[in-house]
Design a protein around this motif. Structure first.
Motif, PDB file in Angstrom:
ATOM      1  N   UNK A 103      63.513  33.051  -1.827  1.00  0.00           N
ATOM      2  CA  UNK A 103      62.577  33.907  -1.111  1.00  0.00           C
ATOM      3  C   UNK A 103      61.428  33.100  -0.542  1.00  0.00           C
ATOM      4  N   UNK A 104      60.919  32.196  -1.333  1.00  0.00           N
ATOM      5  CA  UNK A 104      59.851  31.313  -0.851  1.00  0.00           C
ATOM      6  C   UNK A 104      59.800  30.082  -1.742  1.00  0.00           C
ATOM      7  N   UNK A 105      59.084  29.074  -1.277  1.00  0.00           N
ATOM      8  CA  UNK A 105      58.872  27.884  -2.100  1.00  0.00           C
ATOM      9  C   UNK A 105      57.381  27.613  -2.184  1.00  0.00           C
ATOM     10  N   UNK A 106      56.923  27.352  -3.379  1.00  0.00           N
ATOM     11  CA  UNK A 106      55.499  27.089  -3.552  1.00  0.00           C
ATOM     12  C   UNK A 106      55.334  25.744  -4.236  1.00  0.00           C
ATOM     13  N   UNK A 107      54.515  24.909  -3.656  1.00  0.00           N
ATOM     14  CA  UNK A 107      54.376  23.562  -4.198  1.00  0.00           C
ATOM     15  C   UNK A 107      53.426  23.588  -5.382  1.00  0.00           C
ATOM     16  N   UNK A 162      55.916  19.468  -6.722  1.00  0.00           N
ATOM     17  CA  UNK A 162      57.274  19.980  -6.532  1.00  0.00           C
ATOM     18  C   UNK A 162      57.254  21.321  -5.821  1.00  0.00           C
ATOM     19  N   UNK A 163      58.243  21.533  -4.984  1.00  0.00           N
ATOM     20  CA  UNK A 163      58.381  22.838  -4.351  1.00  0.00           C
ATOM     21  C   UNK A 163      59.197  23.725  -5.278  1.00  0.00           C
ATOM     22  N   UNK A 164      58.490  24.636  -5.972  1.00  0.00           N
ATOM     23  CA  UNK A 164      59.148  25.522  -6.901  1.00  0.00           C
ATOM     24  C   UNK A 164      59.858  26.592  -6.084  1.00  0.00           C
ATOM     25  N   UNK A 165      61.146  26.699  -6.278  1.00  0.00           N
ATOM     26  CA  UNK A 165      61.880  27.694  -5.492  1.00  0.00           C
ATOM     27  C   UNK A 165      61.869  29.031  -6.229  1.00  0.00           C
ATOM     28  N   UNK A 214      60.143  39.523   4.245  1.00  0.00           N
ATOM     29  CA  UNK A 214      60.868  40.685   3.731  1.00  0.00           C
ATOM     30  C   UNK A 214      61.821  41.265   4.784  1.00  0.00           C
ATOM     31  N   UNK A 215      61.419  41.120   6.053  1.00  0.00           N
ATOM     32  CA  UNK A 215      62.178  41.755   7.127  1.00  0.00           C
ATOM     33  C   UNK A 215      63.161  40.824   7.818  1.00  0.00           C
ATOM     34  N   UNK A 216      63.069  39.515   7.530  1.00  0.00           N
ATOM     35  CA  UNK A 216      63.912  38.573   8.276  1.00  0.00           C
ATOM     36  C   UNK A 216      64.446  37.498   7.342  1.00  0.00           C
ATOM     37  N   UNK A 217      64.957  36.419   7.937  1.00  0.00           N
ATOM     38  CA  UNK A 217      65.503  35.336   7.125  1.00  0.00           C
ATOM     39  C   UNK A 217      64.548  34.155   7.018  1.00  0.00           C
ATOM     40  N   UNK A 218      63.287  34.447   7.269  1.00  0.00           N
ATOM     41  CA  UNK A 218      62.306  33.364   7.263  1.00  0.00           C
ATOM     42  C   UNK A 218      61.834  33.107   5.833  1.00  0.00           C
ATOM     43  N   UNK A 219      61.821  31.827   5.417  1.00  0.00           N
ATOM     44  CA  UNK A 219      61.385  31.472   4.071  1.00  0.00           C
ATOM     45  C   UNK A 219      60.035  30.770   4.158  1.00  0.00           C
ATOM     46  N   UNK A 220      58.987  31.371   3.630  1.00  0.00           N
ATOM     47  CA  UNK A 220      57.689  30.706   3.711  1.00  0.00           C
ATOM     48  C   UNK A 220      57.526  29.628   2.643  1.00  0.00           C
ATOM     49  N   UNK A 221      56.749  28.624   2.955  1.00  0.00           N
ATOM     50  CA  UNK A 221      56.451  27.534   2.022  1.00  0.00           C
ATOM     51  C   UNK A 221      54.951  27.470   1.834  1.00  0.00           C
ATOM     52  N   UNK A 222      54.548  27.420   0.572  1.00  0.00           N
ATOM     53  CA  UNK A 222      53.120  27.308   0.277  1.00  0.00           C
ATOM     54  C   UNK A 222      52.825  25.877  -0.145  1.00  0.00           C
ATOM     55  N   UNK A 223      51.823  25.273   0.455  1.00  0.00           N
ATOM     56  CA  UNK A 223      51.443  23.920   0.078  1.00  0.00           C
ATOM     57  C   UNK A 223      50.600  23.947  -1.178  1.00  0.00           C
ATOM     58  N   UNK A 224      50.302  22.759  -1.665  1.00  0.00           N
ATOM     59  CA  UNK A 224      49.522  22.702  -2.898  1.00  0.00           C
ATOM     60  C   UNK A 224      48.089  23.158  -2.643  1.00  0.00           C
TER      61      UNK A 224
END
Lengths: 630, 290, 357, 410
Positions: A32-36, A40-43, A253-263
């Motif tokens: 769903x998203x990755x948060x650094x 590490x980028x926690x998936x 939520x509405x598309x296939x876009x996966x957001x990434x949060x930086x540290x």
């Protein structure tokens, strides 16, 4: 893709927590998203995401948060921000974000205005902003801090950590979330977004659950690729802003876009570099900043590389011009330039895999858009407002659209230009999914929403080549003493196109000629200074350096060259300090929009020095005080 | 008795060579592994000046010595000066590289045939009786004398003259010395000059005794244990170390097995490194500085 | 933490930090390089083959020295001695017992391990030059023992060794040797890279940086030093064993002090603290004399200078070393990194987004 | 149409011509590299190709380079006279600087790339092993010309190894000790001195045994390490053992410096050492009546007719070495010429080996008799020795023993 109206209607009956729970049921193990976190980028899979939100919801409920109560969240974009937000929505509370850069007084205002029962702070910095008032706010019951690493010396009865909150929730799952979601009235308010007006206090626009989802869906329909392919994006815009919320929460939520949060926000360049987003929604400021860093970097590079860049730019310019004009472009030559120069260049920024780069929130100078397009990025502009509840009003689309307008409306949305005498050309919007009203401000609501269903945007627009062009804010025209009515933002954008200019404000209302106040871009100018061995000690010192003045003289002259004589800047002053939205009484909003009146007041001496008032004084003395001065 | 004479001569050779190691190390903390080559260069210098000033042997010797001094200074100015601040290994390696370069250059210039500078000078290597049953060669005697004189002069120079004291100061604390206005580069150049001068002198004398060919460089390495056993930063230590090594070697040859004479100095060195790494007279804290 | 060289590589596990290859470009170029290495022998002439074999063999020894000096910071001048030890262990076992290669190879490694322990012992008390000198002393001792054996057993012109083999198949064709040595060198490289990523490798770097600090961090300085010596010596001895088989002979003259200097030069010219440096240094030092000869050939000087080729070579080698030390202390790998940075930063000179917010 | 075509063709031709001449300079540079790296197929063999790996330069070159130069000069003469069997002889010299590893590389290159039919080694004995290894693998005969003869050339000889060199550790010792016995004319207390290298030690150990069989008393043996700053400690021990004869079989530097050290210590016995290339020069420099040298090559002082030829050859070839250094190489040249003469065209290594296994070469008086190789003896069937010393009375080098033969058939 199904019918737009049908989808909008379906979404209107839902809410974000429910949508999340459904997604978690359908594809529990996709990311769903990755948060650094700690490098590490926690998936997070959809299931984990839903469970965390469920935990958060139960934790908030245990703190006593009830349906209809408000919760305020302050901090940069991060994973926990969303978990809190959606958790609160799930229990039926109304959430609102406070700008991370807001001053203490603004925080206090929004806390009183919104009447939040819980204040969520990203870290100790924000706790410090609220603590002085903590006991004076009647509604505030708890302060929840997400990152408690610097909190060891704090001891306040209202303090809780986010971790404690999640712990206390144990065991909540997707089903619980779904249940919560189903119990929410989709027409009830989901969140408030405070609009940072350039005058007066911010107003909070209340946006209902279903409305927001249906509104945001127009972006997915407008930018088809979002639903067609999996995309990586970076969530870094403030989440309290509707645009930021769209990118980090709603569109995923509405598309296939996966957001990434930086540290952290400071690491944005690294986050971009590491994640190489394929889609990026941004505000012009970042694009301008990145572009100016690139230009400064290119200016300081070795002769061979510089020559290669110049050559590639020549090809690139011809290429995009041909693209805009629909002619066949120099494809093989440009491909060469792209693969040898532009791709490596973009790779340093992490932007080489971009398929879509959309700027919104403020006007983007066409030169800047053109520059990104030459570099091979499909850059374009969109136009939206808080009051459209997360939808865009218009947006450019397709492949390398010609810069200079903000495009067309998405399916199901209508706009027209006002023909009223008072505000001719004002853009009016009509849709089923507009905001509910300003929080505790029915007058303002009535003024904006009108009674005919057409909402007033306050922006002046014009149609150009089938696209909407934003001319200006409705009341921001400058009428010179010569009677010429000018749009300052057009001129300001020309000035801002320079890598060395961070902010520019054109002055000249009722004056004989135009002048400008300019804030230098400290990073770019200091790089420039270092490369020329110009020594400086501080921002002020650099701003006052004669060589910097000479540099900006050139930049202003360059902008003037593109302007008609009456539009030209006669003289300008460099601001002796950087504009800081976090400071009390600064003439700039948290989104860094300039508050014109305040600006002139604040830098009165500089402005006065640019105008020779002797003539006016003479005339005024001659005429006597007949009219009276404003 | 003959053994004592042999020990004296061999110790003199080692001492004369190793004082070059000590001088350079003491002042600049660099170990010169080009010393053998510089020594040989001195010897070839003598051979060259001997043929240049044929008939005036003293002039030739003086010119050769001056040449050695000059070469030493040049080595510092052209190479070692640039190595200041680099790691010890880099500096030592620079001297090794210089050695290789010099060796190649000397073979280029002088070929590989054996030369006899003493004959070029017109002198013979007479044999002199010492006591009842011992003899020493003329060159051997010269070696003993030269070593004595050199060490005497060096002691006097370092203790009594202004430059000598500066040199010691630079060796003990270069930073402080520089702050007191001592030109470190001049001092270092001087150290290299003097070291090459003594090394060159050793080379000339050995070549006079034994002929001159390109394998001579290895002898420079043989004096190395002597300098280390004595303590790399002490002249007195070099003297004592040379004596110990020479005694061990001569006795080993005479009483045990000549084949061991090559290895024994290194055994002594190893033993010394294990027991007392800083040598007989070396300063203890130096170990951490290298 | 290392930063990837291209965008789009984010880490979801810490293990990725230690990955040997991160970007696709690097993987692709390594694959291309591997292919080149494999097809090389089918295009190379005998001299080129022999040179390649020399480089591969040299690389093993150079990497071993690099581990010791470039990473653990322990100066050794006993490298030729260790090579000789491996070669003699092989030669003696072969001559005395007729031992096959699968006996001599581990035996050489064991001799190396034992010697490494002995060579390493002084390092517990000594540092820098003193350590170098003690290893030099050990070199002489090994050579002395080797020559005693040669003399006592009457192999005055060296010990001849038959090509090794398994069953009917023997390795003596240069091409066969090339692949054997290529595998050995590749294994050494991989082993070293992996070791350097491990706790041991990190301990080495720590003691290289500053022993006291490393000690304070809880690293056993003594153990790290001894491991460095043992690992380096085992690799070196194995290289010595391979040398014996590859050249088909063992004699003390092949392990002069100059060989040590050559190895040290490989490490220095290649660039300290880099396995790639060790390899580049080996290539440079091995090919340098042939390059000089070729240069003299190309300028038609061979006849004029035929009697001094060696001297010219020797001086040129010394000069090259001096030039490297003075002008490129980072060595070839420094040049390589600059070239790489030039390309990686293209079209910039520095990282452009350092101050972006 | 046709016209245009020819025009175009002309233009093309001009263009190619232009590029050709332009690239010519580059090509000349590029070809050797390409050839060196890729081992371009050797040109169709049009000559007897002989490969030499020799210590042409380096510290010990003084003892080997003159041999190769002289051999080359002789083969040049042969080529000028029309070559061998109508074909020229091409000699490819690789310099190994007395380094074993380099010798191995040389051998590989000479065999693999230059396709030589015979290898020649003129270098230190430490370079033998790698070359023997290569020669065995490729089946190319290996001819030692100038270095010491390895045991494999004595009967029963290795099929591929041959040696024409003057000296041989064991026979030399025997000849020398026989000379001492006959010259001393009384009881001999003999001492031995040599350099501490394996080869010398094997030779001297043989001499010690042989001395015992001749009834001599061995009083001491002294080995000096190769680089020694002072020979006196070693000489002291020999002197204290009080021999009346000392035999030294070593590189020249070790022989002469031990002798000089002994003299300086006051020892006045007789000293016999091996006659290296520079022996004639050195006898004249040392001028000591009791310093003898034993050797198998005639001295210039013998003034043979062939010496005039050697002088002329040296002059023509512009050799820098004293003529006395050239004998050994001339002998090697004679042997090589004879061996190739017996090798019919086209030559192969096998043919050369066969030719060499049955060879008799007239050495024109440079040695005591012809050099003869048989199937089992690749050293020679008979070795002849002469002994010289400096006669102070005559102030000249004087021969004290004429050719004395020692059979080498064992």
């Amino acid at each position: 893709m199904r019918e737009a109206a049908e989808w909008y209607a379906e979404l209107r009956g839902k809410n974000a927590p429910l949508l999340l729970a459904e997604r978690a049921r359908h594809e529990p193990d996709s990311v769903a998203y990755r948060a650094k976190h700690l490098g590490l980028y926690r998936e997070r899979t959809w299931r984990e995401y839903a469970e965390l939100v469920a935990h958060s919801a139960r934790g908030l409920a245990e703190l006593g948060l009830e349906r209809g109560e408000r919760i305020a969240i302050m901090g940069d974009a991060c994973e926990e921000w969303i978990l809190c937000d959606l958790g609160a929505q799930a229990v039926g509370a109304i959430t609102y974000g406070i700008y991370p850069t807001a001053s203490a007084a603004e925080v206090e205002y929004q806390m009183r205005d919104g009447g939040a029962a819980i204040f969520v702070a990203e870290n100790q910095e924000y706790v410090d902003k609220i603590l002085p008032y903590a006991d004076e706010l009647p509604a505030l019951r708890w302060i929840v801090v997400i990152d408690d690493s610097a909190m060891f010396a704090y001891d306040h009865p209202k303090l809780r950590t986010f971790a404690q909150l999640l712990e206390s929730a144990g065991g909540a799952g997707v089903a619980d979330l779904e249940q919560l979601g189903r119990s929410i009235d989709p027409a009830s308010g989901a969140f408030i977004v405070y609009t940072s007006g350039t005058s007066g206090h911010p107003k909070g626009a209340l946006i209902p659950h279903g409305t927001h989802l249906a509104a945001a869906a127009n972006m997915v329909l407008h930018y088809e690729t979002l639903a067609e392919r999996a995309h990586r994006t970076v969530a870094y815009l403030p989440l309290c802003h509707i645009f930021g919320r769209d990118i980090a929460v709603t569109l995923p939520l509405l598309s296939k876009m996966v957001p990434h949060f930086g540290e952290s926000l400071e690491d944005l360049p690294q986050t971009l570099f590491e994640t190489a987003p394929t889609v990026l929604f941004t505000v012009p400021r970042y694009l301008q900043k990145f572009a100016s860093q690139v230009l400064v970097g290119i200016a300081g590079t070795s002769p061979l590389k510089h020559a290669a860049y110049e050559l590639a730019m020549r090809i690139g310019r011809r290429h995009v011009r041909a693209l805009w004009e629909g002619r066949s472009a120099l494809a093989p030559l440009y491909a060469l330039a792209r693969y040898t120069v532009f791709r490596p260049l973009l790779n340093k920024l992490g932007l080489d895999e971009l398929e879509l780069l959309v700027a919104g929130g403020a006007p983007l100078p066409p030169d800047t858009t053109a520059l990104w397009q030459i570099w091979g990025v499909n850059a374009m502009e969109l136009y939206g407002q808080t009051e459209t509840a997360g939808a865009i009003i218009t947006g450019q689309r397709g492949w390398f659209p010609r810069p200079g307008n903000v495009g067309t409306t998405p399916p199901g949305w209508e706009i027209r230009l006002s023909e009223d005498e008072a505000n001719r050309g004002e853009i009016l919007v009509r849709s089923a999914d507009l905001f509910d009203g300003y929080w505790g401000n029915p007058e303002a609501t009535r003024e904006t929403k009108g009674e005919d269903g057409w909402m007033r945007t306050g922006d002046i627009g014009a149609w150009v080549d089938g696209g909407l062009r934003l001319v200006d804010r409705a009341r921001d025209f400058i009428v010179t003493s010569g009677g010429k009515s000018l749009s300052p933002s057009y001129i300001e954008n020309l000035l801002r196109a320079s890598p060395y200019v961070a902010e520019a404000m054109v002055i000249g209302h009722g004056m004989k000629y135009l002048t400008a106040l300019i804030e230098i871009d400290f990073d770019a100018v200091s790089d420039w200074a270092r490369s020329r061995n110009v020594s400086y000690t501080s921002f002020t010192n650099l701003a006052q350096n004669p060589e910097v003045r000479a540099l900006l003289d050139k930049e202003v002259a360059r902008a003037n060259a593109e302007l008609a004589r009456v539009e030209q800047i006669k003289t300008f002053r460099i601001l002796p300090k950087a504009l800081d939205p976090e400071e009390e009484g600064e003439p700039v909003t948290p989104t860094r929009k300039v508050k014109r009146a305040l600006m002139i007041e604040r830098f009165r001496e500089l402005v006065d020095a640019m105008y020779d008032h002797r003539e006016e004084q003479l005339l005024a003395a001659g005429a006597g005080d007949v009219i009276g001065r404003e | 008795m003959q053994l004592a004479v042999n020990i004296a001569v061999l110790a003199s050779i080692y001492a004369l060579i190793s004082c070059g190691y000590v001088l350079i190390y003491r002042v600049s903390r660099v170990l010169s592994l080009a010393h053998g080559e510089l020594m040989m260069l001195g010897a070839y210098g003598l051979y060259a000046t001997a043929s240049l000033f044929s008939g005036q042997p003293l002039v030739a010797v003086a010119a050769a010595l001056a040449l050695s001094l000059l070469v030493g200074v040049l080595v510092y100015v052209a190479l070692m000066w640039r190595m200041t601040g680099e790691s010890v290994l880099a500096a030592v390696l620079a001297t090794i590289a210089l050695g290789i370069l010099l060796r190649g250059a000397m073979i280029l210039m002088f070929g590989t045939q054996t030369r006899h500078p003493l004959e070029e000078l017109g002198w013979t290597n007479a044999s002199i009786e010492v006591g009842d049953d011992a003899r020493i060669s003329g060159v051997g005697l010269a070696l003993v004398l030269a070593t004595t004189v050199c060490y005497g002069l060096l002691f006097a120079f370092l203790r009594m003259t202004r430059w000598g004291i500066r040199m010691r100061a630079a060796g003990q604390n270069p930073l402080l010395a520089a702050q007191r206005g001592i030109g470190l580069h001049v001092i270092y150049a001087l150290a290299w000059g003097l070291a090459t001068l003594t090394g060159g002198l050793a080379g000339m004398l050995i070549a006079s005794d034994a002929g001159l060919e390109s394998t001579m460089v290895v002898i420079g390495l043989k004096a190395f244990p002597a300098a280390l056993v004595g303590g790399l930063d002490s002249l007195a230590g070099a003297l004592l170390g040379s004596l110990v090594i020479a005694t061990a070697e001569v006795l080993m040859v005479y009483y045990v097995d000549p084949l061991l004479s090559d290895v024994v100095p290194f055994f002594i060195l190893l033993a010394m490194l294990v027991v007392r790494p800083w040598g007989f007279f070396g300063s203890r804290e130096e170990l951490d500085r290298v | 933490m290392s930063v990837p060289r291209a965008s789009g590589y984010f880490r979801t596990r810490y293990e990725r930090d230690f990955a040997l290859l991160d970007t696709r470009t690097r993987k692709a170029s390594l694959a291309a390089f591997a292919v080149m290495l494999v097809v090389y022998p089918f295009f190379a002439g005998p001299l080129a083959m022999d040179l390649a074999n020399q480089v591969l063999l040299g690389a093993i020894g150079a990497i071993a020295l690099m581990l010791l000096t470039g990473y653990a910071g322990q100066i050794s001048l006993g490298h030729a001695g260790l090579l000789a030890a491996g070669a003699f262990a092989t030669g003696i076992l072969y001559k005395e017992l007729g031992a096959p290669f699968w006996v001599t190879l581990p035996a050489s490694a064991m001799v190396g391990a034992a010697l490494g322990l002995i060579f390493g012992l002084p390092s517990l008390r000594l540092r820098g030059l003193y350590l170098a000198v003690s290893t030099l002393a050990l070199h002489f001792i090994v050579i002395y023992l080797g020559s005693e054996y040669e003399t006592k057993r009457g192999f005055s012109t060296g010990i001849l060794i038959d090509p090794p083999g398994i069953g009917e198949w023997t390795v003596y064709d240069p091409r066969a040797w090339y692949f054997v040595l290529l595998i050995a060198a590749a294994a050494t490289v991989l082993f070293s890279l992996n070791l350097l990523r491990s706790k041991t490798g990190r301990a080495w770097r720590a003691i290289h940086g500053r022993e006291a600090v490393a000690g304070a961090l809880g690293i056993s300085v003594h153990r790290a030093k001894l491991t460095a010596f043992v690992v380096s010596s085992v690799l070196t001895s194995v290289a010595g064993c391979l040398f014996a088989y590859f050249r088909g002979f063992v004699s003390v003259e092949a392990f002069s002090l100059f060989l040590t200097i050559q190895y040290v030069a490989m490490v220095i010219i290649g660039g300290m603290g880099s396995i790639l440096g060790a390899i580049l240094g080996t290539v440079f030092v091995t090919l340098f004399p042939y390059f000089i000869e070729w240069l003299m050939d190309a300028f038609g000087l061979t006849d004029a200078l035929s009697s001094v080729v060696f001297a010219v070579n020797y001086s040129a080698f010394g000069l090259a070393m001096v030039l490297f030390l003075v002008f490129e202390p980072q060595g070839l790998v420094g040049i390589w990194r600059r070239m790489q940075a030039w390309l990686l930063l293209w079209p910039f000179k520095q990282k452009p987004l350092a101050g972006a917010k | 149409m046709i016209k245009r075509k020819t025009k175009w063709a002309l233009a093309m031709r001009r263009l190619t011509k232009l590029t050709l001449t332009k690239t010519k300079t580059k090509l000349t540079l590029a070809v050797p590299i390409a050839a060196a790296l890729c081992g371009a197929p050797a040109l169709a063999q049009d000559a007897y190709v002989v490969g030499v790996s020799a210590a042409m330069t380096g510290p010990v070159a003084g003892g080997y380079a003159p041999i190769v130069e002289s051999m080359k000069a002789y083969i040049d003469l042969v080529n000028e006279r029309g070559g061998i069997n109508g074909k020229p002889v091409r000699i490819i010299v690789q310099d190994n600087g007395a380094q074993p590893s380099k010798a191995a590389t040389d051998a590989k290159k000479l065999i693999g790339q230059d396709k030589v039919i015979v290898l020649i080694n003129t270098s230190l004995s430490s370079t033998y092993a790698p070359m023997v290894a290569e020669s065995k693998r490729a089946g190319v005969p290996l001819f030692f010309a100038g270095g010491v003869c390895p045991p494999a050339t004595y009967p029963p000889a290795d099929a591929l190894q041959f040696c024409s060199t003057a000296y041989s550790a064991n026979l030399d010792s025997e000849a020398a000790l026989s000379f001492i016995k006959s010259t001393a004319g009384g009881p001999v207390r003999i001492g031995f001195a040599g350099m501490a290298i394996p080869l010398v030690r094997t030779g001297i150990e043989h001499a010690e045994k042989f001395a015992g069989s001749l009834g001599m008393k061995t009083v001491g043996t002294q080995y000096t390490p190769p680089p020694t700053p002072d020979y006196t400690p070693f000489a002291t021990k020999i002197k204290d053992a009080d021999p009346n004869w000392v035999f030294s079989w070593s590189p020249w530097v070790s022989q002469v410096r031990t002798f000089e050290a002994l003299r300086r210590l006051g020892w006045d016995g007789s000293y016999l050492s091996w006659a290296h290339l520079n022996a004639e020069e050195e006898l004249a420099r040392i001028k000591d009546g009791k310093f003898y040298v034993i050797g198998t090559n005639a001295f210039l002082e013998d003034n043979l007719p062939v010496h005039a030829e050697i002088r002329a050859m040296a002059h023509r070839a512009g050799l820098k070495y004293p003529t006395s250094y050239l004998t050994e190489g001339y002998v090697a040249g004679l042997v090589l010429e004879a061996a190739l003469k017996k090798t019919s065209w086209p030559p192969t290594p096998k043919k050369v080996a066969a030719a060499m296994s049955n060879l008799k070469v007239d050495l024109k008086g440079l040695r005591g008799g012809p050099l003869e190789w048989t199937k089992t003896n690749h050293f020679r069937t008979a070795q002849y020795y002469r002994v010289w010393h400096w006669d102070p009375a005559k102030s000249a080098i004087v021969r004290v023993q004429d050719w004395k033969v020692i059979g080498a058939k064992r």
